[in-house]
Every structure is written in structure tokens, then in C-alpha cells.
Design a protein around this motif. Structure first.
Motif, PDB file in Angstrom:
ATOM      1  N   ALA A  19       0.892  -1.158   0.000  1.00  0.00           N
ATOM      2  CA  ALA A  19       0.000   0.000   0.000  1.00  0.00           C
ATOM      3  C   ALA A  19       0.930   1.206   0.000  1.00  0.00           C
ATOM      4  O   ALA A  19       1.801   1.321   0.866  1.00  0.00           O
ATOM      5  CB  ALA A  19      -0.889   0.000   1.242  1.00  0.00           C
ATOM      6  N   LEU A  20       0.778   2.065  -0.970  1.00  0.00           N
ATOM      7  CA  LEU A  20       1.675   3.211  -1.125  1.00  0.00           C
ATOM      8  C   LEU A  20       0.892   4.507  -0.980  1.00  0.00           C
ATOM      9  O   LEU A  20      -0.280   4.581  -1.342  1.00  0.00           O
ATOM     10  CB  LEU A  20       2.348   3.179  -2.496  1.00  0.00           C
ATOM     11  CG  LEU A  20       3.140   1.922  -2.830  1.00  0.00           C
ATOM     12  CD1 LEU A  20       3.588   1.954  -4.289  1.00  0.00           C
ATOM     13  CD2 LEU A  20       4.338   1.788  -1.905  1.00  0.00           C
ATOM     14  N   SER A  59       5.891   3.684   1.582  1.00  0.00           N
ATOM     15  CA  SER A  59       5.177   2.407   1.634  1.00  0.00           C
ATOM     16  C   SER A  59       4.606   2.222   3.031  1.00  0.00           C
ATOM     17  O   SER A  59       5.226   2.601   4.025  1.00  0.00           O
ATOM     18  CB  SER A  59       6.119   1.258   1.285  1.00  0.00           C
ATOM     19  OG  SER A  59       7.256   1.282   2.108  1.00  0.00           O
ATOM     20  N   LEU A  60       3.407   1.653   3.093  1.00  0.00           N
ATOM     21  CA  LEU A  60       2.699   1.545   4.363  1.00  0.00           C
ATOM     22  C   LEU A  60       2.584   0.115   4.873  1.00  0.00           C
ATOM     23  O   LEU A  60       2.831  -0.144   6.039  1.00  0.00           O
ATOM     24  CB  LEU A  60       1.300   2.157   4.229  1.00  0.00           C
ATOM     25  CG  LEU A  60       1.280   3.609   3.752  1.00  0.00           C
ATOM     26  CD1 LEU A  60      -0.145   4.050   3.474  1.00  0.00           C
ATOM     27  CD2 LEU A  60       1.933   4.505   4.787  1.00  0.00           C
ATOM     28  N   VAL A  61       2.167  -0.794   4.044  1.00  0.00           N
ATOM     29  CA  VAL A  61       2.002  -2.187   4.464  1.00  0.00           C
ATOM     30  C   VAL A  61       2.195  -3.082   3.245  1.00  0.00           C
ATOM     31  O   VAL A  61       1.813  -2.730   2.135  1.00  0.00           O
ATOM     32  CB  VAL A  61       0.621  -2.424   5.134  1.00  0.00           C
ATOM     33  CG1 VAL A  61      -0.519  -2.207   4.164  1.00  0.00           C
ATOM     34  CG2 VAL A  61       0.525  -3.803   5.764  1.00  0.00           C
ATOM     35  N   GLU A  62       2.840  -4.220   3.464  1.00  0.00           N
ATOM     36  CA  GLU A  62       3.098  -5.177   2.388  1.00  0.00           C
ATOM     37  C   GLU A  62       2.276  -6.431   2.626  1.00  0.00           C
ATOM     38  O   GLU A  62       2.170  -6.910   3.754  1.00  0.00           O
ATOM     39  CB  GLU A  62       4.573  -5.564   2.369  1.00  0.00           C
ATOM     40  CG  GLU A  62       4.912  -6.682   1.412  1.00  0.00           C
ATOM     41  CD  GLU A  62       6.285  -7.274   1.653  1.00  0.00           C
ATOM     42  OE1 GLU A  62       6.373  -8.509   1.740  1.00  0.00           O
ATOM     43  OE2 GLU A  62       7.258  -6.516   1.742  1.00  0.00           O
TER      44      GLU A  62
END
Length: 138
Positions: free
Chosen positions: A62-63, A73-76
Motif C-alpha cells: 500500500a503506497l 510504503s505503508l504495508v506489504e
């Protein structure tokens, strides 16, 4: 060779049938058939145990692109599976502050629900920022 030096694993070999041959430390050569979503090459620094062979999808982040900090970047998330372990089900891998979590469908839905609720909270705080900058509520 010294007993304390790990054995270097050879590069995995692609077979004519589409499988990959991987040298393992406990089962010799294992022919790995990857699901369509697996993007890893199955190369290992040292020979893995057979149960450590892992399928992973390409990670998706989530970018956000903010005017103040630029892209971040926030979460992969990615799909993950250990096909030769006692946990053969495909799971959702999520990178968090607590490490890398693996969850099933219910856990994945709960994470998505939490992210939506957090997004709503961030929107509320953004509105509060607008009011604070306009001089209200100080």
C-alpha cells in the motif's frame, strides 16, 4: 571443508516439465512445482530443509504519495505457502511492526476491516487538521 562453514547451495535447476530442482539438507534433490502465483526462484544461500521450501507471490505494498514526504510504503502483503511442511495451506503474509504475520481468510478480512477503520480515522484527523489550520479548536 570446515564443519562450521555452511554448505553453499547450488543454483536451482529448471526442469523441462516446468518444475525446479532444489537441493535440500534433509531430503536431497526435491522437484518443486510452483503455483501460478509463485514468483520466487527457489535459490537458497544454504540448502534448506525440505519443509522450509516456500512459495511466495510478488509482494504488493500500500503506497501513499504525500506532498510533505513524497512516496512512502505503508504495508506489504503477499501470498505464502510452505508446501512440504505441516502447514501446507496458502496464507496471506502481512509485514507489520510485529514482524511478518501469516493469516488465513478470516484473519485477512479482519486486517482489511482494521485498515478500512483506520483509513476512516485518518480522514477524520485530516479534517481536524484543516480546522486547526483555519484557527478553529485551538
Amino acid at each position: 571443508m570446515s564443519g562450521d562453514r555452511p554448505t553453499v547451495a547450488p543454483e536451482p535447476r529448471r526442469n523441462a516439465d516446468g518444475t525446479t530442482s532444489v537441493l535440500t539438507m534433509d531430503a536431497g534433490i526435491v522437484r518443486v512445482a510452483c503455483p501460478t502465483w509463485c514468483f520466487v526462484e527457489h535459490g537458497y544461500t544454504v540448502p534448506p530443509a525440505k519443509a522450509e521450501i516456500t512459495h511466495r507471490s510478488e509482494p504488493v505494498w500500500a503506497l501513499a504519495d504525500t506532498p510533505e514526504q513524497g512516496p512512502t510504503s505503508l504495508v506489504e502483503v503477499s501470498l505464502v505457502q510452505w508446501p512440504y511442511s505441516d502447514r501446507t495451506a496458502v496464507l496471506l503474509g502481512v509485514e507489520t511492526d510485529d514482524g511478518f504475520l501469516e493469516v488465513g481468510p478470516t484473519g485477512a478480512h479482519r486486517i482489511a476491516d482494521a485498515l478500512r477503520a483506520h483509513a476512516d480515522h485518518i480522514d477524520t484527523m485530516a479534517a481536524q487538521l484543516v480546522n486547526l489550520r483555519a484557527g478553529e479548536g485551538q
